[in-house]
Design a protein around this motif. Structure first.
Motif, mmCIF file in Angstrom:
data_model
loop_
_atom_site.group_PDB
_atom_site.id
_atom_site.type_symbol
_atom_site.label_atom_id
_atom_site.label_comp_id
_atom_site.label_asym_id
_atom_site.label_seq_id
_atom_site.Cartn_x
_atom_site.Cartn_y
_atom_site.Cartn_z
ATOM 1 N N ASP A 1 -4.549 13.157 -12.307
ATOM 2 C CA ASP A 1 -3.971 11.408 -12.987
ATOM 3 C C ASP A 1 -2.663 12.007 -12.040
ATOM 4 N N ILE A 2 -1.882 12.187 -11.884
ATOM 5 C CA ILE A 2 -0.241 12.634 -11.803
ATOM 6 C C ILE A 2 -0.087 12.333 -10.177
ATOM 7 N N TRP A 3 -1.310 13.182 -9.336
ATOM 8 C CA TRP A 3 -1.312 13.162 -7.839
ATOM 9 C C TRP A 3 -1.546 11.494 -7.338
ATOM 10 N N ILE A 4 -1.875 10.735 -8.468
ATOM 11 C CA ILE A 4 -2.198 9.301 -8.058
ATOM 12 C C ILE A 4 -0.666 8.351 -8.727
ATOM 13 N N LEU A 5 -0.296 8.861 -9.799
ATOM 14 C CA LEU A 5 0.841 8.351 -10.128
ATOM 15 C C LEU A 5 1.658 8.389 -9.308
ATOM 16 N N SER A 6 2.064 8.824 -8.527
ATOM 17 C CA SER A 6 3.573 8.346 -7.413
ATOM 18 C C SER A 6 3.038 7.576 -6.733
ATOM 19 N N ASN A 7 1.906 7.066 -6.292
ATOM 20 C CA ASN A 7 1.273 5.751 -5.399
ATOM 21 C C ASN A 7 1.904 4.069 -5.988
ATOM 22 N N PHE B 1 -2.481 0.091 -20.672
ATOM 23 C CA PHE B 1 -1.880 -0.333 -20.073
ATOM 24 C C PHE B 1 -2.057 0.098 -19.070
ATOM 25 N N ALA B 2 -2.890 1.734 -19.283
ATOM 26 C CA ALA B 2 -3.008 1.845 -18.439
ATOM 27 C C ALA B 2 -4.458 2.159 -17.113
ATOM 28 N N GLU B 3 -5.055 1.162 -17.995
ATOM 29 C CA GLU B 3 -6.219 -0.269 -17.438
ATOM 30 C C GLU B 3 -5.680 -0.922 -16.330
ATOM 31 N N HIS B 4 -4.628 -1.541 -17.200
ATOM 32 C CA HIS B 4 -4.435 -2.376 -15.606
ATOM 33 C C HIS B 4 -2.335 -2.039 -15.670
ATOM 34 N N PRO B 5 -2.469 -1.417 -14.544
ATOM 35 C CA PRO B 5 -0.591 -0.445 -14.709
ATOM 36 C C PRO B 5 0.458 -1.396 -14.143
ATOM 37 N N VAL B 6 1.439 -1.543 -14.125
ATOM 38 C CA VAL B 6 2.335 -2.382 -13.891
ATOM 39 C C VAL B 6 3.065 -1.980 -13.063
ATOM 40 N N GLY B 7 3.897 -1.342 -11.958
ATOM 41 C CA GLY B 7 4.667 -0.513 -11.743
ATOM 42 C C GLY B 7 5.410 -1.152 -10.399
ATOM 43 N N SER B 8 6.613 -0.029 -9.979
ATOM 44 C CA SER B 8 6.926 0.039 -8.789
ATOM 45 C C SER B 8 6.754 -0.060 -7.400
ATOM 46 N N GLY B 9 5.599 0.993 -7.671
ATOM 47 C CA GLY B 9 5.537 1.632 -6.401
ATOM 48 C C GLY B 9 5.208 1.317 -4.620
ATOM 49 N N PRO B 10 4.484 1.641 -3.976
ATOM 50 C CA PRO B 10 3.742 0.891 -2.942
ATOM 51 C C PRO B 10 2.531 0.571 -3.336
ATOM 52 N N PHE B 11 1.808 0.783 -3.891
ATOM 53 C CA PHE B 11 0.536 0.707 -4.132
ATOM 54 C C PHE B 11 -0.099 -0.081 -5.182
ATOM 55 N N ILE B 12 -0.590 -0.769 -5.996
ATOM 56 C CA ILE B 12 -1.172 -0.984 -6.841
ATOM 57 C C ILE B 12 -2.977 -0.845 -7.081
ATOM 58 N N GLY C 1 9.283 0.372 6.470
ATOM 59 C CA GLY C 1 9.340 1.376 7.438
ATOM 60 C C GLY C 1 10.105 1.785 8.991
ATOM 61 N N ALA C 2 9.211 2.251 9.916
ATOM 62 C CA ALA C 2 9.842 3.106 10.764
ATOM 63 C C ALA C 2 9.638 1.280 11.979
ATOM 64 N N ASP C 3 8.860 0.516 11.177
ATOM 65 C CA ASP C 3 9.300 -1.248 12.386
ATOM 66 C C ASP C 3 9.726 -1.812 11.559
ATOM 67 N N GLY C 4 10.629 -0.703 10.402
ATOM 68 C CA GLY C 4 11.995 -2.394 10.195
ATOM 69 C C GLY C 4 11.244 -3.697 8.865
ATOM 70 N N LYS C 5 10.194 -3.769 8.723
ATOM 71 C CA LYS C 5 9.150 -4.318 7.650
ATOM 72 C C LYS C 5 8.557 -3.058 6.554
ATOM 73 N N ALA C 6 8.596 -4.043 5.719
ATOM 74 C CA ALA C 6 7.907 -3.744 4.392
ATOM 75 C C ALA C 6 7.026 -2.483 4.237
ATOM 76 N N LEU C 7 7.213 -0.881 4.061
ATOM 77 C CA LEU C 7 6.404 -0.189 3.644
ATOM 78 C C LEU C 7 5.034 -1.061 2.222
ATOM 79 N N PRO C 8 3.935 -0.501 2.281
ATOM 80 C CA PRO C 8 2.669 0.746 3.147
ATOM 81 C C PRO C 8 2.697 -0.019 4.519
ATOM 82 N N TYR C 9 2.370 0.617 5.149
ATOM 83 C CA TYR C 9 1.205 0.554 6.887
ATOM 84 C C TYR C 9 -0.173 -0.409 5.711
ATOM 85 N N LEU C 10 -0.927 0.751 5.190
ATOM 86 C CA LEU C 10 -2.318 0.834 4.604
ATOM 87 C C LEU C 10 -2.136 -1.336 4.179
ATOM 88 N N ASP C 11 -3.375 -1.320 4.292
ATOM 89 C CA ASP C 11 -3.797 -2.772 3.100
ATOM 90 C C ASP C 11 -4.402 -2.012 1.992
#
Length: 530
Positions: A56-62, A191-202, A224-234
């Protein structure tokens, strides 16, 4: 460096591209695409406060963000949802400046009230096994919409590091409290089934024990390095592939872009694959055999409750042999129950060098000259755990201990562990904080989870740990932790095996992924080279 370039660097750092810039300045990053990543086990509970498992923990930071973030080396802190912080002279209050104009993943603003509620909830006694990390928080007051003051019941030497840890993630109070359920735990489960956070991914979709898909958070604050919002991946698609060999085959065939926990037996082979980057990320990871030390198991006397028996098992274990057998020399012997990368580790030499004669003598002293039968729970499909258990089975047979190996899926393995329904088990640990208090609370402090769910207890150690949580004199705290380690390393409920790096294999076109020494999988700055 030209002045214009220098100003650009400063601007990027100010907007949040902390590690991204140095990693990607040499080439132009590319945006978009889906990364497919193979995990060895699924998450169970994607809520920051009440979880327990690394899966769980290693996904939470995203998915969630904290006020402060760990640096990529796992030793320091950097701004997150907070841009500045100041500890009072008496160490009993912490003033935090919040990053302006931040939003949760549903587009609602992050407010000072959300920060107050989140921290006070994390600090509430009994709220999760990690509550002790912020137990010093008495209350949080709001000075203005962008400033909160964290009031501490006592000075806490680790409070800044604690604010980088997942259980202090800032969550939306209104959305959480609107969930169904009579208790905090009921609401957290919903809440954990449809979390609302502020990390880079949803979280977009989740088929338990099969796949999980995350998509980029359009409201994420960092650039990011290009001056646009992270993350780079879709998006990121996690595929759950418990069997190590299958996970590697999928990677080699191109079905996966990356895979975690590559067996050490396959590392050299994959290092020779021209289409892959076989990474060994520095870590705080330790591998141990944990032992149930309760007087009885299932109503029968438990030989493992005898400290002489646990000592005998340690001396009968050829740690160097296990390291060669399982890690092919990549691991190294443990000098304490915590890793050598953990602050205040006091170990100076490997624990318990192999000595079968001494082990046999200890078994005789303990009243088991002919040994006994016991069992070990391990994760099914995990080559490393099976190799360890098989090796221990042979080693312990020399002192008459007959070991049965029980292979279980991850959910069953963890459920039995938490219930204390095991004799011995194999399991790893990784620090989530640049401080020794977390592993000590989990492994050794009986008032948290009964010391690794083992039932082991030392009143002296408990007292030392409680004192260390308030000790701001570095020299005194160091002495306390040395004594804690001396007690636990000599009588505790573990078979310390080895510490090792994180083995992750990635396709050559995967750039910018990092697993920091605290375990977090950081996909924030990951991109695919097209």
């Amino acid at each position: 460096m030209k002045v214009k370039t220098k100003l650009t660097l400063l601007a990027l750092l100010a907007t949040g591209a902390f590690s991204t810039l140095s990693a990607h300045a040499a080439e132009v990053v590319q945006r978009g695409g889906t990364l497919v990543y193979g995990r060895y086990a699924d998450s169970n509970f994607l809520e920051p406060v009440l979880n327990e498992s690394n899966n769980d923990i290693w996904i939470l930071s995203n998915l969630y963000d904290t006020l402060l973030l760990p640096t990529d080396d796992g030793k320091g802190i950097k701004p997150g949802l907070a841009t500045a912080w100041k500890l009072s002279d008496d160490g009993k209050s912490l003033t935090i400046t919040l990053r302006p104009d931040t939003k949760f993943s549903d587009g609602t603003p992050i407010t000072a009230q959300d920060v107050k509620w989140s921290l006070e909830r994390a600090a509430k006694p009994g709220n999760g096994v990690w509550q002790f990390l912020v137990s010093a928080i008495d209350n949080v007051s709001i000075s203005d919409p962008h400033t909160v003051v964290v009031h501490l019941s006592h000075p806490d030497p680790a409070i800044l590091s604690a604010l980088t840890v997942f259980n202090t993630a800032i969550m939306p109070e209104k959305q959480f409290e609107a969930e169904p359920g009579a208790t905090d735990h009921d609401k957290a489960a919903a809440f954990a089934e449809h979390p609302v956070g502020s990390g880079p991914f949803i979280l977009k979709s989740w088929q338990h024990n099969s796949t999980m898909t995350l998509v980029r958070n359009p409201y994420y604050w960092a650039k990011g390095a290009d001056g646009k919002a992270l993350p780079y991946l879709d998006s990121i698609k996690f595929e759950i592939v418990p069997d190590d060999a299958t996970r590697i085959l999928k990677l080699q065939s191109g079905e996966l872009d990356g895979a975690e926990f590559i067996p050490y037996s396959r590392v050299k082979e994959l290092q020779g694959n021209a289409s892959l980057n076989m990474k060994l990320f520095p870590s705080t990871r330790v591998e141990v055999g944990s032992v149930n030390a309760r007087p009885e198991i299932d109503g029968k006397p438990n030989p493992l409750a005898n400290p002489k028996v646990r000592e005998a098992l340690n001396y009968a274990t050829d740690k160097d042999g296990i390291i060669q057998l399982v890690t092919f020399g990549i691991g190294k012997p443990m000098t304490s129950f915590m890793s050598t990368s953990t602050p205040l580790n006091s170990g100076t030499k490997p624990l318990y060098p192999v000595d079968v004669e001494k082990a046999q003598a200890l078994m005789k002293e303990a009243g088991y000259p002919n040994g006994f039968t016991t069992s070990m729970n391990i994760l099914a499909g995990n080559e490393d755990s099976l190799s360890i258990a098989t090796g221990l089975q042979q080693m312990w047979s020399q002192i008459g201990v007959k070991l049965t190996i029980n292979q279980m899926d991850n959910a069953t393995l963890n459920a039995n562990f938490r219930k204390g329904n095991f004799s011995t088990r194999i399991g790893p640990w990784t620090d989530d904080i640049a401080d020794p208090n977390e592993i000590t609370s989990y492994y050794a402090y009986s008032k948290n989870i009964q010391a690794l769910h083992s039932g082991w207890k030392s009143d002296k150690l408990d007292q030392l740990f409680e004192a260390s949580q308030k000790e701001t004199d570095p020299a005194k705290r160091k002495e306390e932790y040395k004594e804690i380690q001396d007690i636990y390393n000599s009588t505790g409920p573990t078979i310390p095996l080895y510490e090792s790096s994180y083995p992750v294999a990635l396709k050559k076109d995967v750039q910018g992924f990092v697993q920091i020494p605290l375990g977090n999988n950081i996909f924030t700055s990951t991109w695919l080279k097209k």
